[in-house]
Design a protein around this motif. Structure first.
Motif, PDB file in Angstrom:
ATOM      1  N   VAL A   1      -2.064   8.720  -4.079  1.00 36.02           N
ATOM      2  CA  VAL A   1      -3.354   8.704  -4.760  1.00 36.02           C
ATOM      3  C   VAL A   1      -4.392   9.474  -3.943  1.00 36.02           C
ATOM      4  N   GLU A   2      -4.369   9.291  -2.637  1.00 34.78           N
ATOM      5  CA  GLU A   2      -5.320  10.007  -1.790  1.00 34.78           C
ATOM      6  C   GLU A   2      -5.098  11.515  -1.857  1.00 34.78           C
ATOM      7  N   TYR A   3      -3.837  11.941  -1.851  1.00 34.77           N
ATOM      8  CA  TYR A   3      -3.562  13.370  -1.986  1.00 34.77           C
ATOM      9  C   TYR A   3      -4.030  13.900  -3.337  1.00 34.77           C
TER      10      TYR A   3
ATOM     11  N   ALA B   1     -10.616  17.106  -5.778  1.00 35.84           N
ATOM     12  CA  ALA B   1     -11.908  17.418  -5.149  1.00 35.84           C
ATOM     13  C   ALA B   1     -11.925  18.854  -4.637  1.00 35.84           C
ATOM     14  N   ALA B   2     -10.824  19.309  -4.044  1.00 35.54           N
ATOM     15  CA  ALA B   2     -10.761  20.687  -3.543  1.00 35.54           C
ATOM     16  C   ALA B   2     -10.836  21.696  -4.688  1.00 35.54           C
ATOM     17  N   ALA B   3     -10.162  21.405  -5.791  1.00 36.03           N
ATOM     18  CA  ALA B   3     -10.221  22.301  -6.946  1.00 36.03           C
ATOM     19  C   ALA B   3     -11.628  22.356  -7.530  1.00 36.03           C
TER      20      ALA B   3
ATOM     21  N   GLU C   1       0.813  -1.208   0.000  1.00 37.96           N
ATOM     22  CA  GLU C   1       0.000   0.000   0.000  1.00 37.96           C
ATOM     23  C   GLU C   1       0.850   1.263   0.000  1.00 37.96           C
ATOM     24  N   SER C   2       2.079   1.188  -0.445  1.00 35.40           N
ATOM     25  CA  SER C   2       2.967   2.343  -0.363  1.00 35.40           C
ATOM     26  C   SER C   2       2.525   3.495  -1.261  1.00 35.40           C
ATOM     27  N   GLY C   3       1.806   3.248  -2.325  1.00 38.02           N
ATOM     28  CA  GLY C   3       1.367   4.315  -3.216  1.00 38.02           C
ATOM     29  C   GLY C   3       0.022   4.920  -2.864  1.00 38.02           C
ATOM     30  N   MET C   4      -0.619   4.417  -1.840  1.00 32.56           N
ATOM     31  CA  MET C   4      -1.960   4.878  -1.516  1.00 32.56           C
ATOM     32  C   MET C   4      -1.996   6.337  -1.081  1.00 32.56           C
ATOM     33  N   SER C   5      -1.020   6.804  -0.325  1.00 29.54           N
ATOM     34  CA  SER C   5      -1.080   8.179   0.164  1.00 29.54           C
ATOM     35  C   SER C   5      -0.987   9.167  -0.999  1.00 29.54           C
TER      36      SER C   5
END
Length: 71
Positions: free
Chosen positions: A30-32, A38-40, A24-28
């Motif tokens: 992708v979440e960012y 979503a913020a944009a 799961e090392s790439g999950m953070s």
């Protein structure tokens, strides 16, 4: 029993798929990325709503009434 090239290839692919399914090392990252998108999108919608004629008129009226108060 002799191990063929295909046995090695499929064995390697099975081991690699297992590592990728557990890792799961790439999950953070992708979440960012999803959070940034979503913020944009939220910012674009908020900008569209706030710059609409009815909102600008309402805010102008509120500010005008606040500044025109007589003491």
């Amino acid at each position: 029993m002799q191990i063929t090239l295909w046995d090695r290839v499929f064995g390697w692919m099975r081991e690699r798929a297992t590592v990728l399914a557990v890792d799961e090392s790439g999950m953070s990252t992708v979440e960012y990325a999803i959070g940034t998108i979503a913020a944009a999108a939220f910012g674009a919608i908020l900008y569209t709503v706030v710059t609409g004629d009815s909102i600008v008129t309402a805010l102008t009226n509120i500010i005008t009434r606040a500044l025109d108060t007589k003491v």
